[in-house]
Design a protein around this motif. Structure first.
Motif, PDB file in Angstrom:
ATOM      1  N   GLU A   1       3.307   7.400  12.569  1.00 38.12           N
ATOM      2  CA  GLU A   1       2.982   6.236  13.176  1.00 38.12           C
ATOM      3  C   GLU A   1       1.580   6.365  13.361  1.00 38.12           C
ATOM      4  O   GLU A   1       1.265   4.733  13.667  1.00 38.12           O
ATOM      5  CB  GLU A   1       4.505   5.475  14.059  1.00 38.12           C
TER       6      GLU A   1
ATOM      7  N   LEU B   1       3.811   3.921  -2.195  1.00 38.86           N
ATOM      8  CA  LEU B   1       3.933   2.659  -0.816  1.00 38.86           C
ATOM      9  C   LEU B   1       4.832   2.522  -0.131  1.00 38.86           C
ATOM     10  O   LEU B   1       5.362   2.178   0.861  1.00 38.86           O
ATOM     11  CB  LEU B   1       3.267   1.155  -1.226  1.00 38.86           C
ATOM     12  N   ASP B   2       6.361   2.965  -1.271  1.00 39.56           N
ATOM     13  CA  ASP B   2       7.905   2.332  -0.615  1.00 39.56           C
ATOM     14  C   ASP B   2       7.740   3.413   0.206  1.00 39.56           C
ATOM     15  O   ASP B   2       8.203   3.605   1.612  1.00 39.56           O
ATOM     16  CB  ASP B   2       8.399   2.509  -2.031  1.00 39.56           C
TER      17      ASP B   2
ATOM     18  N   ASP C   1       5.753   3.230   3.755  1.00 36.86           N
ATOM     19  CA  ASP C   1       6.730   2.035   4.687  1.00 36.86           C
ATOM     20  C   ASP C   1       8.146   2.898   5.088  1.00 36.86           C
ATOM     21  O   ASP C   1       8.136   3.048   6.381  1.00 36.86           O
ATOM     22  CB  ASP C   1       7.304   1.186   3.518  1.00 36.86           C
ATOM     23  N   ASP C   2       8.605   3.882   4.462  1.00 39.73           N
ATOM     24  CA  ASP C   2      10.036   4.687   5.393  1.00 39.73           C
ATOM     25  C   ASP C   2       9.244   4.955   6.033  1.00 39.73           C
ATOM     26  O   ASP C   2      10.401   5.566   6.453  1.00 39.73           O
ATOM     27  CB  ASP C   2      10.354   5.490   3.642  1.00 39.73           C
TER      28      ASP C   2
ATOM     29  N   THR D   1       0.930   2.974   8.608  1.00 36.62           N
ATOM     30  CA  THR D   1       0.540   1.595   8.128  1.00 36.62           C
ATOM     31  C   THR D   1       0.048   1.481   6.599  1.00 36.62           C
ATOM     32  O   THR D   1      -1.317   2.379   7.185  1.00 36.62           O
ATOM     33  CB  THR D   1      -0.367   1.532   8.996  1.00 36.62           C
ATOM     34  N   VAL D   2      -0.222   0.394   6.496  1.00 34.93           N
ATOM     35  CA  VAL D   2      -1.211   0.048   4.664  1.00 34.93           C
ATOM     36  C   VAL D   2      -2.276  -0.352   5.333  1.00 34.93           C
ATOM     37  O   VAL D   2      -1.551  -1.680   5.472  1.00 34.93           O
ATOM     38  CB  VAL D   2      -0.069  -0.157   3.791  1.00 34.93           C
TER      39      VAL D   2
ATOM     40  N   ARG E   1       1.848  -5.932   0.480  1.00 32.35           N
ATOM     41  CA  ARG E   1       2.003  -6.322   1.343  1.00 32.35           C
ATOM     42  C   ARG E   1       1.797  -6.157   2.211  1.00 32.35           C
ATOM     43  O   ARG E   1       2.418  -5.281   3.336  1.00 32.35           O
ATOM     44  CB  ARG E   1       3.577  -6.632   1.619  1.00 32.35           C
ATOM     45  N   PRO E   2       0.543  -5.692   2.535  1.00 30.10           N
ATOM     46  CA  PRO E   2      -0.218  -5.012   3.621  1.00 30.10           C
ATOM     47  C   PRO E   2       0.010  -5.047   5.355  1.00 30.10           C
ATOM     48  O   PRO E   2      -0.488  -6.054   4.999  1.00 30.10           O
ATOM     49  CB  PRO E   2      -1.993  -4.493   2.995  1.00 30.10           C
ATOM     50  N   ALA E   3       0.248  -4.424   5.985  1.00 32.60           N
ATOM     51  CA  ALA E   3       0.187  -4.897   7.709  1.00 32.60           C
ATOM     52  C   ALA E   3      -1.441  -5.168   7.845  1.00 32.60           C
ATOM     53  O   ALA E   3      -1.548  -5.725   8.672  1.00 32.60           O
ATOM     54  CB  ALA E   3       0.799  -3.814   8.940  1.00 32.60           C
TER      55      ALA E   3
END
Ligand code: C2E
Ligand code: MG
Ligand code: MG
Ligand code: MG
Length: 286
Positions: A141, A164-165, A168-169, A173-174, A193-195
């Protein structure tokens, strides 16, 4: 006469081309040795929260600690490293040293909330990247992974989707880097869908003088925000720049105005001296 002059010129250019190819060969072999010796180190540039003025993360930027030429920036070697296929190895080395640098910051009691690392398409598509994150002691994180927008066009294969998945898991953060410089497509944004969206400095820098640039940045910010993304303005070099991009709605600011990329020791000193507060947006000249 003209003919011999022409001939002379021709041989001048081939000599230059020859010298250039010798230089590239030399650089390539030096780079391979540098990989063996792990001579690539992380520098850090602060990214500032536009509301509080405090550091929100540090972007990790590779430098080549060259045995005789000193500290070299990426333009001196990234193209050649890419061409000879060792960029993903360099990313791996930098990530290893990042681990050490974070342990050092934490041990000396300075607070660096997050770090953003630049990851090449090749490294992202290599499952050992996800493995390295999982086996490192870095809290996922705390990690932001920056990828170029071209990644989702060139490499949107199954492996990249998988990576990428996984990120995310894991809670990583991307961010999409240098947004607008490649073949930017809103469709690509929807796929990844980057943050975080980082707007390239070539769009940010003219906004002080140019209304059209300001309108363009403002609409990029609008698109990003309507998709729930946070926006970073790159290349903030003056106080006025900082105020403008903040007003347009950028959430985070990065640029020489707040600090150039620096070594781990310098970042630590700077964090101690400022308490992490790099800017006072409230007292900034309106
Ligand atoms: P980037 O990821 O977009 O990084 C920002 C670049 O802009 C950095 O250049 C930084 O020094 C520069 N910069 C920041 N603020 C300002 C400013 O206010 N004015 C100006 N003129 N420049 C500013 P740097 O360190 O030379 O890195 C260049 C590029 O090399 C990076 O662009 C990134 O695409 C790539 N790169 C750097 N480190 C790595 C790495 O570890 N792995 C990979 N794959 N690529 C990396
Ligand atoms: Mg970057
Ligand atoms: Mg960038
Ligand atoms: Mg860039």
């Amino acid at each position: 006469h003209a003919k011999s002059q022409g001939k002379g010129r021709w041989s001048f250019f081939t000599e230059e081309m020859h010298n250039e190819s010798v230089a590239i060969k030399q650089l390539s072999s030096d780079l391979l040795v540098a990989c063996e010796k792990r001579q690539f180190i992380p520098f850090f540039q602060p990214v500032i929260d536009a509301v509080t003025g405090s550091i929100s993360c540090a972007e990790v930027l590779v430098r080549w600690a060259h045995a005789t030429r000193g500290i070299l920036p990426p333009d001196a070697f990234l193209d050649t490293a890419t061409n000879i296929g060792i960029l993903k190895k360099i990313d791996e080395i930098v990530f290893g040293y990042l681990h050490e640098a974070l342990a050092y910051f934490d041990a000396t009691g300075v607070d660096l909330p997050r770090v953003a690392v630049n990851i090449s398409a090749g490294r992202l598509a290599d499952p050992s990247f996800i493995h390295d994150i999982k086996s490192s002691h870095i809290n996922p994180e705390r990690l932001i992974v920056e990828i170029l927008e071209s990644v989702y066009l060139e490499r949107m294969g199954d492996v990249v989707r998988w990576a990428l998945d996984e990120l995310d898991d894991l809670g990583v953060t991307v961010a999409i880097d240098d947004f607008g410089t490649g073949h930017a497509s809103v469709q690509g944004l929807l796929k990844i869908r980057p943050a975080i969206l980082k707007i390239d400095r070539q769009f940010i820098q003219p906004i002080v003088k140019d209304n059209n640039s300001r309108a363009l940045v403002s609409s990029i910010v609008g698109i990003g925000k309507s998709l729930g993304m946070k926006i970073v303005a790159e290349g903030v070099e003056t106080e006025e720049h900082a105020r403008r991009v903040k007003k347009i709605g950028c959430d985070y600011l990065q640029g020489f105005y707040f600090g150039k990329p620096m070594c781990a020791d310098d970042l630590r000193d700077k964090l101690i001296a400022t308490g992490g507060k790099f800017w006072s947006p409230m007292t900034a000249r309106p």
